[in-house]
Scaffold this active site. Structure first.
Site, PDB file in Angstrom:
ATOM      1  N   HIS A  51       5.817   2.298 -24.814  1.00  0.00           N
ATOM      2  CA  HIS A  51       6.876   2.620 -23.732  1.00  0.00           C
ATOM      3  C   HIS A  51       7.007   3.853 -23.266  1.00  0.00           C
ATOM      4  CE1 HIS A  51       8.805  -1.764 -23.810  1.00  0.00           C
ATOM      5  NE2 HIS A  51       7.488  -1.576 -23.627  1.00  0.00           N
ATOM      6  N   GLU A  53       9.897   5.796 -23.212  1.00  0.00           N
ATOM      7  CA  GLU A  53      10.760   6.205 -24.245  1.00  0.00           C
ATOM      8  C   GLU A  53      10.083   6.596 -25.435  1.00  0.00           C
ATOM      9  OE1 GLU A  53      10.931   3.350 -22.637  1.00  0.00           O
ATOM     10  OE2 GLU A  53      12.963   2.898 -21.994  1.00  0.00           O
ATOM     11  N   ALA A 156      -8.807  -2.229   7.444  1.00  0.00           N
ATOM     12  CA  ALA A 156      -9.374  -1.155   8.055  1.00  0.00           C
ATOM     13  C   ALA A 156      -9.998  -1.652   9.642  1.00  0.00           C
ATOM     14  CB  ALA A 156     -10.593  -0.872   7.384  1.00  0.00           C
ATOM     15  N   TRP A 172     -19.096   1.823   8.949  1.00  0.00           N
ATOM     16  CA  TRP A 172     -17.867   1.535   8.591  1.00  0.00           C
ATOM     17  C   TRP A 172     -17.192   1.485   9.815  1.00  0.00           C
ATOM     18  CZ3 TRP A 172     -17.264   0.289   3.752  1.00  0.00           C
ATOM     19  CH2 TRP A 172     -18.191   0.790   2.801  1.00  0.00           C
ATOM     20  N   ARG A 186      -6.201   1.702  -4.467  1.00  0.00           N
ATOM     21  CA  ARG A 186      -7.000   0.553  -5.378  1.00  0.00           C
ATOM     22  C   ARG A 186      -6.410   1.171  -6.648  1.00  0.00           C
ATOM     23  NH1 ARG A 186     -13.269  -0.079  -3.709  1.00  0.00           N
ATOM     24  NH2 ARG A 186     -12.954  -1.467  -1.648  1.00  0.00           N
ATOM     25  N   THR A 198     -15.662 -12.598   2.174  1.00  0.00           N
ATOM     26  CA  THR A 198     -15.803 -11.154   2.270  1.00  0.00           C
ATOM     27  C   THR A 198     -16.903 -10.801   0.869  1.00  0.00           C
ATOM     28  OG1 THR A 198     -13.865 -10.528   3.222  1.00  0.00           O
ATOM     29  CG2 THR A 198     -14.776  -8.872   1.782  1.00  0.00           C
ATOM     30  N   LEU A 206     -15.626  -3.241  -5.179  1.00  0.00           N
ATOM     31  CA  LEU A 206     -14.090  -3.241  -5.591  1.00  0.00           C
ATOM     32  C   LEU A 206     -13.789  -2.320  -6.754  1.00  0.00           C
ATOM     33  CD1 LEU A 206     -13.672  -7.278  -5.348  1.00  0.00           C
ATOM     34  CD2 LEU A 206     -13.451  -5.551  -3.640  1.00  0.00           C
TER      35      LEU A 206
HETATM   36  N1  NAP Z   1     -12.420  -4.073   7.911  1.00  0.00           N
HETATM   37  C1  NAP Z   1     -11.889  -4.737   6.849  1.00  0.00           C
HETATM   38  O1  NAP Z   1     -10.948  -4.260   6.501  1.00  0.00           O
HETATM   39  C2  NAP Z   1     -12.408  -5.768   6.173  1.00  0.00           C
HETATM   40  C3  NAP Z   1     -12.084  -6.240   5.022  1.00  0.00           C
HETATM   41  C4  NAP Z   1     -12.652  -7.380   4.615  1.00  0.00           C
HETATM   42  C5  NAP Z   1     -13.748  -8.220   5.137  1.00  0.00           C
HETATM   43  N2  NAP Z   1     -13.965  -7.895   6.390  1.00  0.00           N
HETATM   44  C6  NAP Z   1     -14.972  -8.596   7.055  1.00  0.00           C
HETATM   45  O2  NAP Z   1     -14.461 -10.011   7.083  1.00  0.00           O
HETATM   46  C7  NAP Z   1     -15.508 -11.011   7.137  1.00  0.00           C
HETATM   47  C8  NAP Z   1     -15.344 -12.095   6.112  1.00  0.00           C
HETATM   48  O3  NAP Z   1     -14.178 -13.022   6.701  1.00  0.00           O
HETATM   49  P1  NAP Z   1     -13.624 -14.325   6.061  1.00  0.00           P
HETATM   50  O4  NAP Z   1     -12.224 -14.542   6.801  1.00  0.00           O
HETATM   51  O5  NAP Z   1     -14.534 -15.311   5.979  1.00  0.00           O
HETATM   52  O6  NAP Z   1     -13.229 -13.899   4.644  1.00  0.00           O
HETATM   53  P2  NAP Z   1     -12.400 -13.991   3.532  1.00  0.00           P
HETATM   54  O7  NAP Z   1     -10.879 -14.264   3.792  1.00  0.00           O
HETATM   55  O8  NAP Z   1     -12.703 -12.873   2.628  1.00  0.00           O
HETATM   56  O9  NAP Z   1     -12.947 -15.393   2.782  1.00  0.00           O
HETATM   57  C9  NAP Z   1     -12.630 -16.716   3.496  1.00  0.00           C
HETATM   58  C10 NAP Z   1     -12.485 -17.628   2.025  1.00  0.00           C
HETATM   59  O10 NAP Z   1     -11.670 -17.090   1.124  1.00  0.00           O
HETATM   60  C11 NAP Z   1     -11.068 -18.180   0.380  1.00  0.00           C
HETATM   61  N3  NAP Z   1      -9.688 -18.425   1.116  1.00  0.00           N
HETATM   62  C12 NAP Z   1      -9.004 -17.918   1.747  1.00  0.00           C
HETATM   63  N4  NAP Z   1      -7.800 -18.358   1.706  1.00  0.00           N
HETATM   64  C13 NAP Z   1      -7.681 -19.291   0.717  1.00  0.00           C
HETATM   65  C14 NAP Z   1      -6.595 -20.068   0.167  1.00  0.00           C
HETATM   66  N5  NAP Z   1      -5.371 -20.010   0.748  1.00  0.00           N
HETATM   67  N6  NAP Z   1      -6.921 -20.748  -0.897  1.00  0.00           N
HETATM   68  C15 NAP Z   1      -8.172 -20.625  -1.481  1.00  0.00           C
HETATM   69  N7  NAP Z   1      -9.275 -19.846  -1.055  1.00  0.00           N
HETATM   70  C16 NAP Z   1      -8.947 -19.288   0.095  1.00  0.00           C
HETATM   71  C17 NAP Z   1     -11.856 -19.481   1.142  1.00  0.00           C
HETATM   72  O11 NAP Z   1     -12.965 -19.560   0.226  1.00  0.00           O
HETATM   73  P3  NAP Z   1     -13.560 -21.140   0.017  1.00  0.00           P
HETATM   74  O12 NAP Z   1     -14.309 -21.464   1.130  1.00  0.00           O
HETATM   75  O13 NAP Z   1     -14.675 -20.766  -1.132  1.00  0.00           O
HETATM   76  O14 NAP Z   1     -12.495 -21.911  -0.587  1.00  0.00           O
HETATM   77  C18 NAP Z   1     -12.304 -18.895   2.628  1.00  0.00           C
HETATM   78  O15 NAP Z   1     -13.336 -19.507   2.925  1.00  0.00           O
HETATM   79  C19 NAP Z   1     -16.676 -10.139   6.995  1.00  0.00           C
HETATM   80  O16 NAP Z   1     -17.483  -9.922   7.804  1.00  0.00           O
HETATM   81  C20 NAP Z   1     -16.232  -8.879   6.270  1.00  0.00           C
HETATM   82  O17 NAP Z   1     -17.127  -7.763   6.613  1.00  0.00           O
HETATM   83  C21 NAP Z   1     -13.391  -6.682   7.064  1.00  0.00           C
END
Ligand code: NAP
Ligand code: NAP
Lengths: 330, 330
Positions: A51, A53, A156, A172, A186, A198, A206
């Protein structure tokens, strides 16, 4: 600002050094001060022990006798297999006064640390810096008071709220300065989460790729109700990733800070459940039109329901991009 | 900053008083200065006449003799049915020197105003304030140099880029302070445009409802390829509204500043054609999820095509909301 307030502020600032590395323990900061001079400092070490302290008193050694201690959180009163109670350490050190920013919400301490110190004749004050200390240990307080980690959602996005092109291209949206800042954020989290979508679309690392901070990558986690295991091909497969089958699994993590990097389905599920405490919106000065939205269906009924939840707490410029930090208001 | 630069800055600031009311003429500002003292001021009057120089010289009267004139745009050289050429007025006034921020791009003047003054023995300098003068008369310069008005697009949007709820509810995304600022911006435009969809969904007034500025409402216009006439039931029907059948009609308006308030289809059509010069994004700290996006399909092929077009020129806070002003970069 009084000298005491200034010293407490320094102790609280020190506490931030532990962010993302002390879970399940709080990230505490501590100063030993004698004759107005800081003679030793400490902050919670990776893994949560020693810790703050203990670190500071060990550094101060005999000089602690008669000194004053400034600590961002009430010293613990419970002996654990991993170390002695800080209250006992402080009593043994001969420190004459302890200044505490905020009492420990952990029921095993909750006022008992301060009481034990007082019983042993140590002067105890709980006065300066409560709000700042709570902010610096927000994840820990979230877990103690609400039973779940603090959840930060990062987006983003474009001016018009899109996070990828219609075809899926998303690298990007923002520039290198903004992306570097994401890596810094992060490093301050215990766990980093993406949804399965994603994972599959972006094959993300990550990790923290900032010079000198490479060892501060948070533990990776994937939210998916359908996966049986994290694919061995994932770039982060060697870093002991977690599979979270539900939002409950996420909320049950014994950590302080969770950093969620999307995607849209994950963002919506957390926002709809009102589980997001902080949003980091990195906004690029671009318009994408019909790309994928950063947030999906929330199920709000009326516009009024959307209002009053968020406060723009801070904005910063990173290259051409702008960071908007939103904090929940309630 | 030199005295001359300071005086020119004041003349340019004055020019902004005419914004939204001088079309098809430029909004010019003018000072008459004698012995370092501003003895008269003028700016282009509503409808575009009298010109700024005429107003200032009339106010200065005999005192203009031997004075210096600071004017944001080259004095005109062409006599019109509506008034004399300013160059001639200046010569007749006995002013000894004229400071010009920027030469007139109008081919009827374009250097001839300055030449006529010099020929008559008036000292002429074109040195200070060109960039600021161009910015203050951006609409006029757009029309002269690009053959179309300056086009400003306003969006009132959520963090995630939505401009209405899934059901269509859109009043209000932003708060009263931001909405008041929209009215101020309306007052600076010659024409305000909405698409037919917004006309039908919102039945907007498209006027300026700010105390003291009620008479500064721009002329209303509706973009629609299908309407035959502006419906008599429109709230702005009495204000001689324009029906624009195409983007070409919009670009062909003989005005300086056009203010576009949406909706999404109109925004996309203008953005896709690269016709937007300025975006005013009023952003509320709310997340809407699956509401209507503020911008629709743009037809971009790659993410790289979206970059480099916009620059965040300014941000301002209005109540809980934030205005982001984006300027085109090229
Ligand atoms: N610019 C940015 O900041 C950014 C960041 C991240 C991603 N992206 C883009 O977003 C896109 C992906 O989109 P997305 O909506 O498909 O992605 P996502 O949210 O990464 O994945 C969706 C999956 O997450 C799981 N999930 C979500 N909520 C859940 C819950 N309550 N309980 C259990 N599982 C849950 C499910 O998986 P299961 O179907 O396996 O249950 C769902 O199919 C990509 O094109 C990526 O490049 C952009
Ligand atoms: N929050 C905000 O800032 C904001 C502002 C405005 C509107 N809104 C919301 O937006 C919604 C309306 O959306 P919308 O996309 O339907 O509205 P819109 O853009 O106002 O109207 C679309 C119509 O405009 C005409 N138009 C667009 N581009 C054209 C072109 N290139 N040439 C000729 N005509 C053209 C077409 O009319 P014709 O079909 O007649 O040819 C088209 O159907 C409403 O719910 C409103 O509340 C929000």
């Amino acid at each position: 600002m009084s000298e005491a307030a200034r010293l407490m502020e320094a102790a609280i600032r020190l506490s931030r050094r532990g962010l993302g590395r002390t879970a399940p323990n709080p990230n505490v900061g501590c100063l030993v001060v004698k004759d107005g001079i800081v003679i030793a400092r400490g902050w919670t070490q990776p893994g949560g022990r020693p810790h703050a302290e203990a670190v500071a008193l060990e550094a101060a050694d005999e000089a602690a006798r008669g000194a004053e201690l400034y600590v961002s959180l009430e010293p613990c009163a419970h002996v654990s297999a991993r170390g002695p109670a800080c209250a006992d350490l402080i009593i043994a050190s001969g420190v004459s006064a302890v200044h505490i920013a905020v009492l420990d919400p952990d029921p095993r301490t909750a006022g008992q640390g301060a009481a034990r110190l007082r019983d042993a004749g140590v002067s105890v004050s709980v006065s300066e810096g409560e709000a700042a200390a709570r902010a610096a240990m927000a994840g820990f307080f979230s877990r103690m008071e609400r039973g779940r980690p603090r959840i930060t959602l990062k987006l983003a996005t474009s001016i018009d709220g899109r996070v990828s092109m219609p075809g899926g291209e998303s690298q990007w949206i923002t520039g290198p300065e903004a992306r570097a800042h994401v890596h810094l954020e992060r490093a301050l989290a215990d766990v980093i989460v993406v949804g399965r979508g994603t994972l599959e679309a972006d094959d993300p690392s990550l990790d923290v790729r900032l010079p000198g901070l490479e060892d501060r990558s948070p533990r990776p986690a994937v939210l998916s109700a359908t996966l049986d295991a994290i694919p061995g091909a994932a770039k982060f497969a060697a870093r002991d990733p977690l599979l979270l089958a539900s939002v409950d699994d996420l909320c049950g993590l014994a950590v302080n800070d969770v950093f969620v990097e999307g995607g849209p389905a994950t963002a919506s599920t957390l926002l709809a459940a009102d589980l997001v405490d902080r949003m980091l919106v990195y906004r690029a000065p671009i318009v994408l039109g019909d790309g994928a939205p950063g947030v999906g269906r929330l199920g709000l009924e009326r516009l009024a329901d959307a209002h009053g939840r968020w406060r723009l707490a801070e904005t910063r410029t990173f290259g051409n991009d702008r960071l908007e930090v939103y904090a929940r208001t309630r």
